[in-house]
Scaffold this active site. Structure first.
Site, short mmCIF file in Angstrom:
data_model
loop_
_atom_site.label_atom_id
_atom_site.label_comp_id
_atom_site.label_asym_id
_atom_site.label_seq_id
_atom_site.Cartn_x
_atom_site.Cartn_y
_atom_site.Cartn_z
CB ILE A 153 48.58 -64.59 -90.73
CG1 ILE A 153 47.52 -63.29 -90.89
CG2 ILE A 153 49.25 -64.70 -89.36
CD1 ILE A 153 46.42 -63.46 -90.01
N GLY A 177 47.70 -55.31 -99.67
CA GLY A 177 48.91 -55.21 -98.75
C GLY A 177 48.92 -56.35 -97.83
CD GLU A 178 53.31 -57.17 -96.47
OE1 GLU A 178 53.36 -56.31 -95.87
OE2 GLU A 178 54.29 -57.75 -97.28
CG ASP A 232 35.72 -64.82 -104.87
OD1 ASP A 232 35.81 -65.86 -105.31
OD2 ASP A 232 36.86 -64.25 -104.53
#
Ligand code: AMP
Length: 935
Positions: A578, A584-585, A697
């Site tokens: 997603i 990484g993913e 952030d």
């Protein structure tokens, strides 16, 4: 001289000034005398007698006029022999002119309109008056003349009426249509735009057609009474006091719903009365609900010391305040040395620790030697409005029987004693006892409490003073009280001496004294270093936690294990990628822990080939996230660290990142809902700042949104140099900074504080109100910094409530000490949400700045070359095909578009309609410039 249908405007002053053979004659008709123009040269050949009117001014819209004549024509037979040349008709002529030519008459300039013949001719004795109407079409000049030509008849002209037809001013469906001159035959229907009556509005501008006959036909569109008004006899009237209407509609005002305030007339909404609220997902027109009362009868029904398992159950709140969305959460606190802390991830709740709809939960992995306090809180959709959900707390969970003796009393003291429980051999530390008492209601009866937990009860009723001395030789160290419960818990440490000293009691009140035996064990993970400041000394049962920087741990792996639960990878199922994080993913998947319900989770993975440093940085996010527990902070489920592929597992947020979500739903939410989102983010940020955590952030891309539109702060990377943020830009002071979200002092000298987070929060507010628009659009970072230093600030987004924009500006004050704190922001947003009227005043909006279209130019300053280029620049490319299909293929076509045209081509969302309309407005304004957003 105008006429609608039946009614006429008579041209009484029509005077014929040019006469050839015609003469003015006085006649008596039906008993009254009046003048006629007549001619009667029936015995003479080749008659050509003219009568001409004065100059008739034409109404500029009337191209078609009607001429109604009343006249008498004598029967030729009545003249005997002269009847050979006698005529029984005359001719009507007209001539257009832009000026009155006075008495000048030129036959050749006249055009014949009709031959006028009588229906009835007049014989010798009896006068027959004829009325004939003829139409003169296609008039276009300033005025005209009529002329009557006699060619040998015996005619008397009684009157001439000249008129045109109008559709009368009318109000239909709350639309006011002005009186309109009917069009000519070849113009057909004339389209007329209407205006809404006072206090009514329409989505598209209503219109109607005026027929050539002066009738209204085929109405398109309608107006509706605006919020706070209802229709009464083709007008909009304010809602009566105690009634409201929230939207522009044809509906009537409704009575204020339950638990809301009845305002004066004209109410748009009925604000909730004190103590009642509407959830962000509740319609603003719905009833207000109160907070659910505390869950009742909280008991721990099973204690299995051997397995460390406990079953908590409770009854639903007595009063759910009419809400059906009540859920429960369980909080576990572990107390040692009178210092309490949250139990952390080690304790397992089945089915879960939050969002429980059932009234029981099983707790496992308890340590038999520790003292736990569980608090069950009732939540509902409106719980966000309460400082602290109503909670119920049972007595501590692990207990053994002690025998208690009543050993004596004085007027001011009471003595109790019990046998000291032998200390287990493995225990090096003293045993701690806990004394709880409960005000007895009614007097003298022993309240039946859960036998498995409360083992010794003693009812004492004495009129002792508010200091009860149970002299066992130790002092009271902390006390927690929950007003919602009658029970009060006093935790005392008695250090193996059987004395107790209790203060602050209500004199002459019956108390039941209950002794619960507890083991105490020194915590093997005793805290050192900065986390020792976890608790304030004054509020010991309400710990004020401080964030612990995982860097302070020599071994970051220890930090992870301290703050996060280790999950076995076999319990995790990855389903779909997603997103992509720096390491990484990110996957969507499921987590199925033994004995727990399967839950949807997000799984962050660490890509292969990582260095140990990268692995530690990756896991540091979990070390940080694991320290937080707040509704508006993304919840850590656990980590996988003991296997090759490290993972971080968090709650799954169905709607993903806030910026993307808002872009995809541009214009779909009212301000109230957007402010609700901001409130959630502010609440999460207040929690973080209270823990002394500076996010650095904060941006809409780092806020996640779930199915309930709850917003949660995420992205807690350790390095905080924003390596993983695509917005991060290297600055001269080193490190990466997302310039357009960052306060000037943080950019200039890396002064990151909660006040710089407040600046970023202001930008997030702007992003939310602008539906995910990029702050400062396509200005370069350099331009942004320069503009900020020159005191320029982002302008108010379209439709932004003034109060919200004022708050943004406060967040962007140069002097960081003057910016509001997150606590102030939460309070202010809360206030705004409680009185939606406060959101009605909209801040000034300048389309040229806010859509950032440099007038007729593309971003490079040259004019837009095509409609698609223009649509792309305002991020409305999805409508390219609609424009093409509607034949709007050049920018000239675009410039001619009206609001209803935009709607007609299929742009339905109000936000999109406005964006396109405002952009066209900006395009039309050649003089617009960009840099006008100074404060
Ligand atoms: P991050 O590395 O945290 O910035 O995550 C990258 C992307 O993954 C985010 O922008 C989201 O689209 C998605 N994502 C991360 N965490 C979650 C979550 N808990 N639920 C849903 N989507 C997520």
């Amino acid at each position: 001289m105008r006429l609608k249908g039946q009614c006429s405007y008579l041209l009484t002053s029509l005077v014929c000034v040019v006469l050839f053979q015609w003469e003015v004659t006085q006649r008596t008709l039906n008993g009254s005398q009046f003048y006629t123009y007549s001619v009667c040269n029936v015995g003479e050949r080749e008659q050509d007698n003219w009568l001409r009117t004065t100059f008739i001014q034409r109404h500029q819209s009337a191209s078609r006029v009607f001429v109604e004549l009343q006249f008498i024509v004598r029967d030729c037979n009545s003249f005997g022999g002269s009847s050979l040349t006698c005529k029984e008709t005359f001719n009507l002529f007209t001539s257009e002119s832009d000026a009155d030519v006075g008495t000048t008459f030129r036959k050749g300039q006249f055009k014949k309109v009709a031959t006028i013949a009588p229906d009835e001719i007049t014989g010798k004795n009896e006068l027959r008056i004829n009325t004939e109407t003829r139409v003169v079409e296609n008039l276009s000049r300033k005025g005209f003349y009529l002329a009557f030509q006699d060619i040998g008849a015996c005619v008397a002209l009684l009157s001439t009426r000249v008129y045109y037809k109008t559709c009368p001013a009318t109000v239909k469906s709350l639309v006011l249509f002005p009186e309109t001159v009917a069009g000519g035959e070849n113009q057909g229907l004339r389209e007329v735009s209407g205006a809404c009556v006072d206090n009514a509005v329409s989505e598209e501008s209503p219109r109607i057609y005026c027929t050539v006959d002066g009738d209204w036909a085929v109405m398109v569109g309608q107006c509706q009474c605006k919020p706070g008004y209802e229709e009464v006899k083709e007008a909009c009237q304010e809602c009566r006091p105690g009634f409201f209407k929230a939207a522009a509609s044809g509906d009537k005002c409704e009575p204020c719903p339950a638990n809301s305030e009845q305002l004066d007339s004209g109410a748009l909404v009925c604000p909730c009365t004190d103590g009642f609220y509407r959830a962000p997902t509740d319609p603003p027109t719905g009833p207000c609900s109160g907070l659910p009362s505390a869950p009742r009868d909280l008991v721990a029904t099973t204690v299995q010391l051997s397995t460390g398992k406990l079953l908590l159950s409770w009854s639903p709140p007595e009063d759910t305040a009419g809400r059906t969305d009540v859920t429960y959460s369980v909080e576990c606190q572990r107390c040692e040395d009178s210092v309490c802390q949250l139990c952390g991830e080690k304790i397992r709740f089945e089915p879960a620790g939050t969002g429980l709809t059932d009234t029981k939960v099983s707790v496992s992995s308890l340590d038999a030697h520790l003292n736990y306090t569980f608090t069950v809180k009732a939540h509902s959709g409106v719980s966000m409005f309460e400082a602290e959900p109503r909670s119920s707390r049972p007595p501590s969970s692990i207990s053994l029987t002690v025998s208690l003796r009543y050993t004596g009393e004085t007027s001011a003291s009471l003595s109790l004693s019990w046998d000291v429980f032998p200390r287990p051999r493995s225990q090096s530390q003293p045993i701690q006892y806990k004394l709880t008492y409960r005000k007895k209601v009614p007097k003298k009866s022993i309240v039946k409490m859960n036998a498995s937990l409360i083992t010794v009860k003693l009812v004492v009723q004495r009129c002792f003073s508010d200091i009860l001395t149970l002299r066992f030789g130790f002092s009271l160290v902390s006390r927690g009280q929950d007003d919602n419960l009658v029970a009060t818990t006093i935790i005392v440490r008695i250090l193996e001496k059987n004395f107790v000293h209790v203060v602050d009691l209500t004199p002459c009140t019956a108390y039941i004294w209950i002794f619960i035996f507890l083991f105490r064990k020194r915590n093997s993970h005793s805290r050192q270093g900065p986390e020792d400041t976890y608790f304030s000394s004054s509020e010991q049962l309400k710990p004020l936690k401080t964030y612990v920087d995982p860097h302070t741990y020599e071994d970051p792996n220890v930090a992870v294990l301290k703050f996060a639960t280790e999950i076995h990878p076999s319990h995790i199922t990855k389903q779909k990628v997603i997103g992509a994080g720096e390491f990484g993913e990110v996957y969507r998947g499921n987590l199925k822990m033994p004995g727990r319900k399967e839950v949807a989770v997000a799984i962050k993975t660490l890509k292969p080939g990582y260095t140990e440093k990268q692995r530690q940085d990756f896991l540091s996010e979990a070390s940080i996230m694991g320290q937080f527990s707040h509704q508006n902070i993304i919840r850590l489920e656990g980590v996988v660290t003991k296997f090759k592929h490290a993972m971080i597992v968090t709650e799954y947020m169905e709607n993903g990142a806030l910026d993307r979500y808002l872009k995809d739903h541009d214009g779909e939410f009212p301000s109230f809902q957007l402010v609700g989102m901001m409130y959630g983010i502010a609440a999460g940020m207040k929690y973080l700042s209270d823990m002394s955590y500076v996010h650095r952030d904060l941006a809409a891309r780092n806020i996640l949104v779930n199915n309930n539109l709850e917003c949660k702060v995420s992205d807690f990377g350790l390095s905080r140099v924003l390596e993983d943020d695509p917005e991060g830009t290297y600055t001269t002071s080193g490190g990466k900074i997302p310039i357009r979200w960052t306060a000037p002092e943080a950019i200039a000298y890396r002064k990151f504080t909660s006040a710089s987070d407040v600046w970023s929060f202001g930008i997030v507010m702007w992003e939310v109100m602008a539906f995910g628009e990029r702050p400062y659009w396509d200005m370069s970072n350099h331009e942004v910094m320069k503009a900020i230093n020159e005191a320029f600030r982002l302008p108010a987004p379209m439709d932004c409530p003034s109060a919200v924009y004022q708050l943004m500006l406060q967040c962007w004050l140069q002097d960081r000490s003057k910016r509001p704190r997150f606590g102030d922001i939460v309070n202010l947003l809360d206030k705004l949400l409680r009185s939606p009227d406060s959101l009605k005043t909209i801040a000034d909006f300048d389309p040229r700045v806010s859509i950032r279209l440099p007038s007729t130019s593309g971003s490079d300053g040259s004019p837009f070359r095509s409609v698609s280029e223009w649509l792309e620049s305002i991020k409305m490319s999805q409508y390219s095909e609609n424009f093409t299909c509607a034949g709007v293929v050049t920018m000239d076509h675009v410039l001619q578009m009206k609001n209803e045209d935009i709607k007609n081509i299929g742009v339905r969302l109000p936000g999109h309609l406005k964006r396109i309309a405002y952009s066209i407005l900006g395009l039309k304004d050649q003089t617009s410039t960009l840099s006008v957003f100074a404060v």
